[in-house]
Enzyme design. Structure first.
Site, PDB file in Angstrom:
ATOM      1  N   ASN A 158       0.822  -1.212   0.000  1.00  0.00           N
ATOM      2  CA  ASN A 158       0.000   0.000   0.000  1.00  0.00           C
ATOM      3  C   ASN A 158       0.855   1.260   0.000  1.00  0.00           C
ATOM      4  O   ASN A 158       0.514   2.243  -0.645  1.00  0.00           O
ATOM      5  CB  ASN A 158      -1.012   0.012   1.154  1.00  0.00           C
ATOM      6  N   HIS A 234      -7.735  -1.407   9.211  1.00  0.00           N
ATOM      7  CA  HIS A 234      -6.753  -2.499   9.209  1.00  0.00           C
ATOM      8  C   HIS A 234      -6.456  -3.077  10.593  1.00  0.00           C
ATOM      9  O   HIS A 234      -6.562  -4.280  10.813  1.00  0.00           O
ATOM     10  CB  HIS A 234      -5.448  -2.003   8.581  1.00  0.00           C
TER      11      HIS A 234
END
Length: 308
Positions: A158, A234
């Protein structure tokens, strides 16, 4: 009751993870919180952890600051995601109590030494504190009940195409942790990105009173919420795993962390073809998203009642 220590770098999703810990007080005993430089600088991650401790009424848990930067590499931060304070648009009352004395590495070693086999480490930031603790006292690998991390991925990055942020922020530390001899349960981007805040989830968070002042802006900080997609939270996945591992499908693997690659530094190179090797990781490959949100929102609802 499962005893846990949370090593974190608050951080928007760290805040939501700590809120989940607070909401699961009937099953989780938060022994302590340690902080590390990551999403923002150590001074801010520690200040945020202190503010969250008081806001969430986690008053018994000491907050012990740890490592400010990576073992060897230059500092990597994520202020473009988490904002200059680390909490995006969330504004919490200033904490009245300060951090505990000492350093997180010493705290981790002594806390695990005092309760061998009892405490699960939940690491949701760069792994610098854990790597230094392993180097200080290798026996913590035996003393910890389990190690659950949010970090890495077997398919994507990411912060760059290859690496997830927590691994890229200190790849040498991550390599030490994965090579230390325990089994690392890795909740990576492959599953965390599927547990997204949709508009239906967001509507379940809005009525939660004072707690919604944290949950709603935090849940929207990473992106646009729609009926079918939205931001991922997350770090809460790591806490949810500790509460109910059956939410996740996990596969044994050998994970190595790339520390030298020009374009792949921080990549968690994951081999599911273990053969006769000893797996050093359990890698999450799927999550039951509806059950995940039922657990998370249910815990938040319990917490909201306590907070008023």
């Amino acid at each position: 009751m499962k005893k846990i220590v949370v090593d974190c770098d608050p951080g928007i999703d760290d805040a939501l993870a700590l809120a989940l810990v607070a909401g699961c007080s009937d099953s989780l005993d938060l022994v302590g919180v340690t902080t590390v430089g990551g999403n923002v600088d150590l001074e801010l991650t520690t200040a945020n952890a202190l503010a969250l401790r008081e806001f969430l009424r986690l008053d018994e848990a000491p907050v012990t600051p740890g490592s400010a930067g990576a073992l060897l590499r230059h500092t990597v931060r994520a202020t473009h995601v988490h904002g200059v304070t680390g909490l995006g648009d969330v504004v919490l009352p200033a904490p009245e109590r300060g951090p505990a004395d000492g350093h997180a590495v010493d705290y981790l070693v002594e806390t695990l030494r005092a309760a061998p086999g009892e405490i699960t480490l939940v690491a949701v930031g760069p792994l610098t504190n854990l790597a230094l603790a392993v180097r200080r006292e290798p026996r913590i690998v035996e003393w910890a009940r389990d190690l659950v991390i949010m970090g890495g991925s077997y398919t994507r990055g990411n912060h760059n195409p290859a690496a997830e942020f927590n691994m890229l922020a200190d790849p040498e530390a991550a390599a030490i942790v994965f090579e230390a001899g325990w089994t690392v349960t890795m909740l990576g981007l492959d599953v965390t990105l599927t547990a997204a805040v949709t508009s239906a989830v967001l509507e379940r968070l809005r009525p939660l009173g004072r707690l919604s002042d944290l949950l709603v802006p935090a849940a929207q900080s990473y992106g646009v919420v729609t009926e079918v997609s939205g931001p991922a939270i997350h770090d809460a996945c790591a806490v949810a795993y500790v509460v109910d591992p059956s939410l996740f499908t996990c596969v044994p693997a050998v994970v190595n962390v790339e520390t030298m690659g020009q374009f792949t530094r921080g990549m968690t190179v994951t081999d599911f073809n273990v053969g006769d090797r000893r797996p050093n990781a359990l890698v999450a490959t799927a999550v039951d998203v509806p059950r995940f949100w039922d657990l998370v929102v249910g815990a938040y609802e319990k917490l909201a009642v306590r907070l008023g």
